[in-house]
Design an enzyme around this catalytic site. Structure first.
Site, PDB file in Angstrom:
ATOM      1  N   HIS A 356     -85.093  30.750 -35.662  1.00  0.00           N
ATOM      2  CA  HIS A 356     -84.124  30.054 -36.516  1.00  0.00           C
ATOM      3  C   HIS A 356     -82.853  29.649 -35.797  1.00  0.00           C
ATOM      4  O   HIS A 356     -81.930  29.139 -36.433  1.00  0.00           O
ATOM      5  CB  HIS A 356     -83.707  30.928 -37.703  1.00  0.00           C
ATOM      6  N   LYS A 544     -71.045  26.675 -46.948  1.00  0.00           N
ATOM      7  CA  LYS A 544     -71.968  27.304 -46.007  1.00  0.00           C
ATOM      8  C   LYS A 544     -71.174  28.366 -45.244  1.00  0.00           C
ATOM      9  O   LYS A 544     -69.949  28.443 -45.401  1.00  0.00           O
ATOM     10  CB  LYS A 544     -72.544  26.280 -45.025  1.00  0.00           C
ATOM     11  N   ARG A 545     -71.876  29.179 -44.424  1.00  0.00           N
ATOM     12  CA  ARG A 545     -71.143  30.144 -43.613  1.00  0.00           C
ATOM     13  C   ARG A 545     -70.069  29.426 -42.795  1.00  0.00           C
ATOM     14  O   ARG A 545     -70.243  28.270 -42.399  1.00  0.00           O
ATOM     15  CB  ARG A 545     -72.118  30.869 -42.658  1.00  0.00           C
ATOM     16  N   LYS A 550     -70.514  24.720 -37.236  1.00  0.00           N
ATOM     17  CA  LYS A 550     -70.688  23.961 -38.485  1.00  0.00           C
ATOM     18  C   LYS A 550     -69.492  23.037 -38.732  1.00  0.00           C
ATOM     19  O   LYS A 550     -69.515  22.186 -39.603  1.00  0.00           O
ATOM     20  CB  LYS A 550     -70.895  24.906 -39.659  1.00  0.00           C
ATOM     21  N   THR A 652     -80.412  24.029 -44.908  1.00  0.00           N
ATOM     22  CA  THR A 652     -81.224  23.921 -46.120  1.00  0.00           C
ATOM     23  C   THR A 652     -80.369  23.466 -47.300  1.00  0.00           C
ATOM     24  O   THR A 652     -80.890  22.891 -48.254  1.00  0.00           O
ATOM     25  CB  THR A 652     -81.921  25.250 -46.460  1.00  0.00           C
ATOM     26  N   LYS A 656     -80.834  20.820 -50.725  1.00  0.00           N
ATOM     27  CA  LYS A 656     -80.473  21.118 -52.121  1.00  0.00           C
ATOM     28  C   LYS A 656     -79.573  20.015 -52.677  1.00  0.00           C
ATOM     29  O   LYS A 656     -79.719  19.581 -53.825  1.00  0.00           O
ATOM     30  CB  LYS A 656     -79.758  22.476 -52.204  1.00  0.00           C
TER      31      LYS A 656
HETATM   32  C1  26Q Z   1     -78.960  39.384 -35.408  1.00  0.00           C
HETATM   33  C2  26Q Z   1     -78.678  40.522 -34.659  1.00  0.00           C
HETATM   34  C3  26Q Z   1     -77.685  41.398 -35.063  1.00  0.00           C
HETATM   35  C4  26Q Z   1     -77.008  41.175 -36.255  1.00  0.00           C
HETATM   36  C5  26Q Z   1     -77.307  40.047 -37.007  1.00  0.00           C
HETATM   37  C6  26Q Z   1     -78.277  39.151 -36.572  1.00  0.00           C
HETATM   38  C7  26Q Z   1     -78.564  37.954 -37.372  1.00  0.00           C
HETATM   39  C8  26Q Z   1     -78.610  37.998 -38.756  1.00  0.00           C
HETATM   40  C9  26Q Z   1     -78.842  36.843 -39.487  1.00  0.00           C
HETATM   41  C10 26Q Z   1     -78.791  36.761 -36.727  1.00  0.00           C
HETATM   42  C11 26Q Z   1     -79.042  35.604 -37.472  1.00  0.00           C
HETATM   43  C12 26Q Z   1     -79.063  35.637 -38.857  1.00  0.00           C
HETATM   44  C13 26Q Z   1     -79.282  34.452 -39.683  1.00  0.00           C
HETATM   45  C14 26Q Z   1     -79.502  33.244 -39.186  1.00  0.00           C
HETATM   46  C15 26Q Z   1     -79.659  32.070 -40.048  1.00  0.00           C
HETATM   47  O1  26Q Z   1     -79.432  32.140 -41.246  1.00  0.00           O
HETATM   48  N1  26Q Z   1     -80.065  30.948 -39.470  1.00  0.00           N
HETATM   49  C16 26Q Z   1     -80.260  29.743 -40.248  1.00  0.00           C
HETATM   50  O2  26Q Z   1     -81.612  29.736 -40.696  1.00  0.00           O
HETATM   51  C17 26Q Z   1     -81.823  28.662 -41.599  1.00  0.00           C
HETATM   52  C18 26Q Z   1     -83.240  28.795 -42.113  1.00  0.00           C
HETATM   53  O3  26Q Z   1     -84.148  28.465 -41.122  1.00  0.00           O
HETATM   54  C19 26Q Z   1     -81.575  27.328 -40.926  1.00  0.00           C
HETATM   55  O4  26Q Z   1     -81.697  26.316 -41.893  1.00  0.00           O
HETATM   56  C20 26Q Z   1     -80.178  27.288 -40.313  1.00  0.00           C
HETATM   57  O5  26Q Z   1     -80.008  26.100 -39.576  1.00  0.00           O
HETATM   58  C21 26Q Z   1     -79.970  28.492 -39.435  1.00  0.00           C
HETATM   59  O6  26Q Z   1     -78.631  28.529 -38.960  1.00  0.00           O
END
Ligand code: 26Q
Length: 811
Positions: A356, A544-545, A550, A652, A656
């Site tokens: 991702h 969004k975050r 972004k 995503t 929406k």
């Molecule tokens: C990893 C290691 C340690 C702590 C946290 C994490 C961690 C947690 C969550 C790393 C990444 C995430 C989340 C990532 C995320 O939400 N990515 C998004 O995924 C969406 C679905 O595929 C995409 O549409 C977005 O572009 C992407 O940013």
């Protein structure tokens, strides 16, 4: 689909209420009324749930398990009622009891066990799997505290814990009898038994994993799948008070806390990796519990362990559950006594992996020493996987040491999870076309050339049931009136709506629906923040975050620029706009928190300036979450998708918004490109650097933000505004943002894209001037959004990755 009439529902509800609360419905609080309704609905679901499970046992069809550290479900009452086909009669029944269903639905705490896109995608996928009759289940962690609650105090983000279980959770069922033991630490004893080398973990610490199951209902199809979330407890919870001296008692409590800390809290970072021991424990905890329970269940109904990969698919959501690979190997080798070759074949065939992100700072890698200590047997297995993998590489790439060391799973003192995930699975996919191309040609190119057939694209999607039917009922009704109900089961049928876009009557209705949604959101904004916004202004939204890539900063800078222009020329002819932001910053991400302060400072300045107050307003909405998104998105005119090209894997919310009839202003990043290809250039506004231009700057340099600052007066002025007291008495307040743009040469090309963004916004302004044409564009976006239903995505996963038989009932 539940067959029940209004009167029996009323009767059941009153009975349920009495049973739980020991009093009459009228005497209960709203919260009690919500809880009783939720419990009743779960009872209704129970029968279909049992039937679904029995059917899966009888048919022996392949089961899919979606392993994810995050499931961002949001609220379940409304969507469950809708899926069961009883939301309307429930609304009527409650009305006769003087209860407003919407009010009860609004009382539900969001189930917020995820950060953002990745967690919400998991939730949309569960919904689509159930609705498409696919036997697909979720496996994750039941965090006691979900994603933190955000408050904005004095313009700054403050984090509060999300104690979402405080008043209980009516949707889950604890299954103590299905608990598993997960082993941490200790040593590995090697001995030869009957001529075979065996490995036994000794002196380990046992943790009890308790599953909590939540029913996932399909849309009017009687399918109920399962989301199983694991909670950590000490194996023995019993204290013998009399035998404990005070010191020992406290020690026992400390021990209990340390065990429970494993499932205590969701990590709130979504794009920055930190090698925290507790996170590694979380990962192994749920993966091990999940796999043990899957294999146990499999063996109960299947005698041949060698066919496991024909009956089970395990999908890992990013690298977070990658330990599923060595854990499945451990079970097959140490417990089932299979040979390495057989265990490896089964493991690879069973597991598939989605990437991702390409942000380097998000790649997971664990220090070997930490890893070995916590997971000694798992480390041995990864070591062996790496040895065999590197041996293959040596034979293939003779003398190419750089390449081999890049591809190793263990190197430089770390275990690299992405490399393990690629080697140990049969499928690796990106989440939008551009993202997959970048994985293949750049980020993972070594692996792509080694295993070209493993790599594939699965463009993300969203469930149109939550994001259209439920969140925008008026629009859904207009669609039903015009194109009929077919689009509910076949979202591609939304294309038929295009025929109606030459009908001014339909366009007028579209306009009214949007206006209505905007009025509702305006009331919400007034109620929460006391700010009056004009529903006739353009609702220009970025939710969004908060993250540098972004580019909320780019959005801020153009608002600052527009403000400067309006101050100079208060009669400037623009369509009034309401700029709406929402989103959380990771608590440790200083620059992102600073960005929130910038947004709120701009809001403060602009909203209180009488010269511009009828033209522009800026709102930062607190605590962005699924249930708030459901209110904002249907009320949006303009969707801001302005990430630096190549950085957003897919996005995503872009999908929406289009599904709810917003125009998109976007860079050619992630799925924006596919949205553009669908709606065609004239129905989206594109700006900014292309992927090749960004990659070229990365490879060859040549960008100087100073040059832009010095050559463009508008830019110079707004950048100076960051530190000249315009937005804060404290001139140092936005120094970090200022420095990121100038001193550190603007890593995300904000200044480079500024001019093109401003011109794109001018085009939006002109487009909005022609009301009918604007509505037509919005209609085209709705009509072309069907392809972004997660039903399409899930069908592609089912046929392309999990084995087409997973979908056979629908073919
Ligand atoms: C990893 C290691 C340690 C702590 C946290 C994490 C961690 C947690 C969550 C790393 C990444 C995430 C989340 C990532 C995320 O939400 N990515 C998004 O995924 C969406 C679905 O595929 C995409 O549409 C977005 O572009 C992407 O940013």
């Amino acid at each position: 689909m539940i067959y029940i009439n209004k009167n029996s529902l009323k009767k059941d509800y009153k009975r349920k209420f009495l049973e739980i609360n020991g009093k009459e419905l009228e005497d209960g609080t709203k919260e009690q009324q919500y809880e009783a309704l939720g419990s009743l609905i779960r009872d209704y679901v129970a029968k279909e749930w049992l039937n679904t499970n029995n059917k899966y046992k009888e048919t022996g069809e392949k089961q899919v398990y979606y392993f994810s550290m995050e499931f961002l479900l949001g609220r379940l009452l409304g969507s469950s009622l809708m899926n069961l086909g009883i939301r309307d009669i429930c609304r009527e029944a409650l009305l006769e009891l003087n209860i407003d269903l919407d009010e009860l639905e609004n009382l539900e705490q969001d189930q917020g066990l995820g950060n953002g896109g990745l967690g919400r995608l998991a939730a949309c996928f569960l919904d689509s799997m159930a609705s498409l009759n696919i036997p697909g289940h979720g496996c994750g962690i039941r965090y006691k505290y979900g994603f933190f609650e955000q408050k904005i105090i004095d313009g700054k983000q403050v984090e509060l814990s999300d104690n979402w279980l405080r008043s209980g959770n009516v949707w889950e069922i604890q299954k103590r009898d299905k608990s598993e033991i997960v082993k941490f630490g200790g040593d590995v004893k090697m001995e030869t038994i009957d001529g075979k080398l065996t490995f036994t973990q000794v002196n380990y610490e046992s943790i009890l994993a308790i599953p909590y199951d939540t029913p996932i209902t399909g849309y009017e199809n009687e399918v109920v799948n399962t989301l199983r979330l694991w909670s950590a407890e000490p194996v023995s919870n019993e204290f013998d008070f009399s035998s404990f001296s005070r010191g020992e008692f406290l020690k026992a409590i400390e021990y209990k806390n340390s065990v429970e800390s494993i499932s205590l809290v969701l990590y709130p970072e979504d794009s920055f990796y930190e090698g925290k021991i507790l996170r590694l424990k979380q990962q192994y905890f749920f993966v091990s519990a999940g796999l043990q329970s899957i294999v146990r269940h499999y063996k109960k109904y299947n005698s041949n362990i060698y066919e496991l990969d024909e009956k089970i698919s395990i999908h890992i959501n990013d690298t977070h559950p990658t330990l599923a690979i060595p854990e499945l190997m451990r079970i097959l080798l140490d417990e089932e006594k299979l040979s390495w070759e057989e265990a490896w074949r089964i493991t690879q065939n069973t597991i598939s992996y989605t990437n991702h992100t390409i942000l380097a700072e998000a790649l997971e890698k664990w220090p070997i020493n930490m890893f070995k200590k916590i997971l000694p047997r798992i480390y041995m297995i990864i070591h062996e996987i790496n040895e065999r993998h590197c041996k293959d590489l040596w034979n293939k790439y003779i003398g190419q040491w750089d390449k081999i060391s890049r591809m190793a799973i263990i190197a430089d003192g770390f275990v690299r999870m992405a490399n393990l995930a690629i080697v140990g699975s049969h499928s690796v996919n990106g989440v939008a076309k551009l993202h997959t191309e970048i994985l293949k040609k750049k980020e993972m190119s070594d692996f792509y050339y080694l295993y070209p057939n493993k790599f594939n694209n699965k463009t993300n999607g969203i469930t149109h049931r939550r994001w259209l039917l439920k969140s925008n009922p008026d629009l859904a009704n207009l669609l039903k009136e015009t194109i009929g109900e077919g689009f509910i089961k076949h979202p591609m049928d939304l294309l038929n709506f295009e025929k109606y876009l030459s009908d001014n009557n339909v366009l007028g209705k579209l306009r009214n629906i949007k206006l209505n949604n905007k009025v509702k959101l305006s009331k919400e904004i007034y109620g929460s923040y006391g700010i009056k916004v004009d529903p006739n202004s353009i609702f220009d939204v970025q939710v969004k975050r908060i993250h540098a890539y972004k580019r909320q900063t780019l959005n801020c800078l153009r608002i600052m620029d527009l403000y400067n222009k309006l101050i100079e020329n208060p009669n400037m002819d623009i369509n009034p706009r309401t700029f709406i932001f929402a989103g959380k910053a990771a608590p440790g991400y200083i620059l992102a928190k600073n960005t929130i302060e910038l947004i709120t400072s701009i809001a403060n300045k602009i909203n209180n300036d009488p010269i511009v107050k009828d033209k522009i307003k800026v709102i930062m909405m607190e605590n962005y979450r699924v249930s708030l998104a459901e209110k904002i998105i249907p009320a949006t005119d303009l969707s801001e998708q302005i990430s630096t090209t190549t950085k957003e894997a897919s996005g995503t919310s872009n999908m929406k918004f289009m599904m709810n009839g917003a125009l998109t202003i976007a860079t050619l990043d992630g799925a924006n490109i596919e949205i553009k290809d669908e709606v065609k250039e004239e129905n989206i506004v594109i700006f900014g650097l292309t992927a090749n231009e960004v990659l070229d700057y990365h490879n060859n340099g040549g960008y100087s933000s100073w040059d832009i600052y010095n050559s463009d007066n508008r830019i110079k002025r707004i950048i100076d505004n960051l530190v000249d007291g315009t937005y804060s008495y404290d001139r140092e307040k936005f120094r970090a943002i200022y420095d990121s743009l100038l001193k550190y040469n603007d890593e995300f090309f904000v200044l480079k894209d500024f001019d093109s963004y401003i011109r794109a916004q001018e085009i939006v302004n002109e487009l909005y001037g022609n009301k009918l044409n604007w509505q037509r564009i919005c209609g085209v976006n709705i009509a072309h959004s069907g392809i972004f239903s997660s039903d399409r995505t899930i069908k592609e996963y089912a046929t392309g990755i999990w084995g087409s038989d997973v979908l056979y009932k629908n073919l």
